[in-house]
Design an enzyme around this catalytic site. Structure first.
Site, PDB file in Angstrom:
ATOM      1  N   LYS A  70     -11.992  -0.593   0.060  1.00  0.00           N
ATOM      2  CA  LYS A  70     -11.450  -1.283  -1.123  1.00  0.00           C
ATOM      3  C   LYS A  70     -12.200  -0.849  -2.373  1.00  0.00           C
ATOM      4  O   LYS A  70     -13.348  -0.384  -2.317  1.00  0.00           O
ATOM      5  CB  LYS A  70     -11.559  -2.809  -0.975  1.00  0.00           C
ATOM      6  CG  LYS A  70     -12.989  -3.385  -0.878  1.00  0.00           C
ATOM      7  CD  LYS A  70     -13.704  -3.621  -2.188  1.00  0.00           C
ATOM      8  CE  LYS A  70     -15.164  -3.994  -1.963  1.00  0.00           C
ATOM      9  NZ  LYS A  70     -16.022  -3.878  -3.115  1.00  0.00           N
ATOM     10  N   ALA A 114     -17.110  -1.769   0.832  1.00  0.00           N
ATOM     11  CA  ALA A 114     -16.923  -2.816   1.845  1.00  0.00           C
ATOM     12  C   ALA A 114     -16.677  -2.285   3.255  1.00  0.00           C
ATOM     13  O   ALA A 114     -15.897  -2.860   4.020  1.00  0.00           O
ATOM     14  CB  ALA A 114     -15.808  -3.783   1.438  1.00  0.00           C
ATOM     15  N   GLY A 115     -17.354  -1.198   3.596  1.00  0.00           N
ATOM     16  CA  GLY A 115     -17.170  -0.603   4.929  1.00  0.00           C
ATOM     17  C   GLY A 115     -17.560  -1.553   6.058  1.00  0.00           C
ATOM     18  O   GLY A 115     -16.840  -1.652   7.059  1.00  0.00           O
ATOM     19  N   SER A 142     -17.598  -4.825   5.995  1.00  0.00           N
ATOM     20  CA  SER A 142     -16.598  -5.905   6.023  1.00  0.00           C
ATOM     21  C   SER A 142     -15.297  -5.390   6.639  1.00  0.00           C
ATOM     22  O   SER A 142     -14.612  -6.113   7.369  1.00  0.00           O
ATOM     23  CB  SER A 142     -16.311  -6.399   4.605  1.00  0.00           C
ATOM     24  OG  SER A 142     -17.499  -6.856   4.012  1.00  0.00           O
ATOM     25  N   ALA A 143     -14.944  -4.144   6.333  1.00  0.00           N
ATOM     26  CA  ALA A 143     -13.738  -3.542   6.909  1.00  0.00           C
ATOM     27  C   ALA A 143     -13.860  -3.498   8.433  1.00  0.00           C
ATOM     28  O   ALA A 143     -12.926  -3.867   9.155  1.00  0.00           O
ATOM     29  CB  ALA A 143     -13.544  -2.122   6.361  1.00  0.00           C
ATOM     30  N   ASP A 197     -16.018 -10.490   1.558  1.00  0.00           N
ATOM     31  CA  ASP A 197     -15.018  -9.423   1.428  1.00  0.00           C
ATOM     32  C   ASP A 197     -14.121  -9.308   2.673  1.00  0.00           C
ATOM     33  O   ASP A 197     -13.111  -8.611   2.637  1.00  0.00           O
ATOM     34  CB  ASP A 197     -15.703  -8.051   1.258  1.00  0.00           C
ATOM     35  CG  ASP A 197     -16.286  -7.855  -0.131  1.00  0.00           C
ATOM     36  OD1 ASP A 197     -15.946  -8.640  -1.038  1.00  0.00           O
ATOM     37  OD2 ASP A 197     -17.083  -6.909  -0.298  1.00  0.00           O
ATOM     38  N   PRO A 206     -17.806   5.584   3.321  1.00  0.00           N
ATOM     39  CA  PRO A 206     -19.238   5.730   3.077  1.00  0.00           C
ATOM     40  C   PRO A 206     -19.977   4.383   3.200  1.00  0.00           C
ATOM     41  O   PRO A 206     -19.418   3.336   2.865  1.00  0.00           O
ATOM     42  CB  PRO A 206     -19.298   6.261   1.641  1.00  0.00           C
ATOM     43  CG  PRO A 206     -17.974   6.936   1.423  1.00  0.00           C
ATOM     44  CD  PRO A 206     -16.987   6.149   2.220  1.00  0.00           C
ATOM     45  N   VAL A 207     -21.214   4.437   3.704  1.00  0.00           N
ATOM     46  CA  VAL A 207     -21.989   3.218   3.991  1.00  0.00           C
ATOM     47  C   VAL A 207     -22.805   2.798   2.767  1.00  0.00           C
ATOM     48  O   VAL A 207     -23.329   3.647   2.041  1.00  0.00           O
ATOM     49  CB  VAL A 207     -22.921   3.476   5.207  1.00  0.00           C
ATOM     50  CG1 VAL A 207     -23.830   2.280   5.471  1.00  0.00           C
ATOM     51  CG2 VAL A 207     -22.088   3.795   6.448  1.00  0.00           C
ATOM     52  N   ALA A 208     -22.919   1.476   2.578  1.00  0.00           N
ATOM     53  CA  ALA A 208     -23.684   0.890   1.458  1.00  0.00           C
ATOM     54  C   ALA A 208     -23.252   1.523   0.137  1.00  0.00           C
ATOM     55  O   ALA A 208     -24.058   1.891  -0.707  1.00  0.00           O
ATOM     56  CB  ALA A 208     -25.197   1.040   1.673  1.00  0.00           C
TER      57      ALA A 208
END
Ligand code: ATP
Length: 304
Positions: free
Chosen positions: A15, A106-107, A109-110, A142, A100-102
Site C-alpha cells: 500500500k 506495510a509488508g 501487515s500484508a 494497517d 520491500p521490508v521496513a
C-alpha cells in the site's frame, strides 16, 4: 471442521498512503490518523500447509529480512485463526516476499492479512469477512486495509475504514532503499518537531477525494501529503534529494510512503513510469525503482 489438505496460496498487495495526517500523541502512545490508503501491484505470496508445528519460511528477494519466529505478524495471525477454530496452529507458512521490508509499504501487515485469509481457507472457510476484519484490527492498524485493498479512508489508528471512490488506474514509481526506517523513531521525531502544545486533529481534504473519484492523476499528484515526510527526511536527508529529483523530472507529485523510506511518485502513464524508473536507477540516489499501479484488490486466495 473440514481440513483441506492441499496448500493454500494467498496474494496480497503493498500500500501507499496518498494522504497521511497524524494527530497529536495520545496518552496511550498512539496517534490519531486520517489517511487514504491505496493498494499497489507489488505482491507478497503466502502459502500455508499442514505441518507438525507452526513454522515460517522466507523466500523471494527479501527472504533474509523476514523474521521466522513469533515476532512475525503472520505467526500471530495463524495463531488467532487457529484459536477461533479451536485447533493447534500447526502450519508451515512460506512467505514469498516482493514487498520491500521496513519500507513504509506495510509488508508485515500484508503478510498478516494474507495469513488470516489462507488459514481460514485451510481450516474450512467458516469465518466471515467481518470476523477476519476483527482479527486484523487486533494484529495492527494497517492490517484491516491489507485484507480489503482498493482505496479506503482510514481513521482512528487507520483501522476504521470506509471505501473511497476511485476511477481508472494510477501509475506509480517507487524509489526503494536497502536500509529500512523504524516506524516508532519517525513518530517520535514528528512529536519532537511539533512540540507538546500541538493539538490539531487531522482530516483529509475534499480536493484529494475528488481527484481520486475523477481519476485525475495530476490533481492527485498536487494533493499528495504525509505528515511523516518531514521527520523521515530529517532522519534521512537523501529522501529530500530524491523528491527534488522527481519534481525536476516532471512527475505529477511524490511523497514518502508511510513512515518511509520508500518514496512514491505519481506519473501519468505506463510509458512515463518506465522512463522515470530508468532515470531514477541512473541517478545514484536510490537502491531500486519499481513501477506499480493502483488500486488493486486486497488479500485473495490464488486459484489452483
Ligand atoms: P509499518 O507497518 O511499521 O509501517 P513497514 O511497512 O515500514 O512497517 P514492514 O515490512 O511491515 O515495514 O516491516 C517492519 C518490521 O516488522 C520489520 O523490521 C520486521 O522485522 C517486522 N516484521 C514482522 N513480520 C514481518 C513480515 N511478515 N514481513 C516483514 N517484516 C516483518
Amino acid at each position: 471442521m473440514r481440513l483441506v489438505a492441499d496448500p493454500i496460496t494467498v496474494r496480497v498487495p503493498a500500500k501507499v498512503n496518498v494522504y497521511l495526517g497524524v494527530g497529536p500523541r495520545e496518552e496511550s502512545g498512539y496517534h490519531g490518523l486520517a489517511t487514504v490508503f491505496q493498494s499497489l501491484s507489488i505482491y507478497d505470496e503466502i502459502t500455508v500447509e499442514v505441518s507438525e508445528r507452526l513454522e515460517i519460511l522466507g523466500a523471494g528477494k527479501w527472504a533474509e529480512l523476514i523474521p521466522t519466529d513469533e515476532s512475525n505478524l503472520a505467526w500471530k495471525a495463524a495463531t488467532l485463526v487457529a484459536n477461533a477454530y479451536g485447533v493447534e496452529p500447526h502450519v508451515r507458512i512460506t512467505i514469498n516476499k516482493s514487498i520491500p521490508v521496513a519500507a513504509g509499504l506495510a509488508g508485515g501487515s500484508a503478510d498478516a492479512a494474507a495469513t488470516l485469509v489462507a488459514c481460514n481457507a485451510l481450516w474450512g472457510s467458516s469465518l466471515t469477512h467481518e470476523q477476519l476484519e476483527e482479527m486484523a484490527a487486533q494484529l495492527g492498524s494497517d492490517v484491516p486495509f491489507m485484507l480489503r485493498g482498493g482505496c479506503a479512508l482510514g481513521v482512528n489508528r487507520g483501522d476504521v475504514l470506509s471505501p473511497v471512490m476511485t476511477r481508472g488506474i494510477f501509475h506509480w514509481v517507487l524509489a526503494t532503499f536497502r536500509e529500512g526506517l523504524g516506524t516508532p523513531e519517525i513518530y517520535a521525531r514528528l512529536d519532537d518537531m511539533r512540540g507538546v502544545d500541538f493539538d490539531e486533529a487531522p482530516s483529509v481534504p475534499n480536493e484529494l477525494l475528488a481527484a481520486l473519484a475523477q481519476g485525475d492523476s495530476s490533481a492527485l499528484g498536487a494533493h499528495l501529503y504525509n505528515d511523516l515526510q518531514a521527520p523521515a527526511i530529517a532522519s534521512r536527508p537523501q529522501l529530500g534529494q530524491v523528491l527534488e529529483f522527481g519534481a525536476e523530472h516532471g512527475t505529477l507529485g511524490g511523497l514518502v510512503s508511510g513512515s518511509g523510506p520508500t518514496v512514491a511518485f505519481l506519473v501519468d502513464s505506463e510509458v512515463a513510469a518506465i522512463d522515470f524508473v530508468i532515470a531514477l536507477m541512473g541517478s545514484g540516489l536510490v537502491d531500486g525503482a519499481i513501477h506499480a499501479h493502483g488500486p488493486v484488490h486486497g488479500a485473495r486466495v490464488v486459484p489452483t
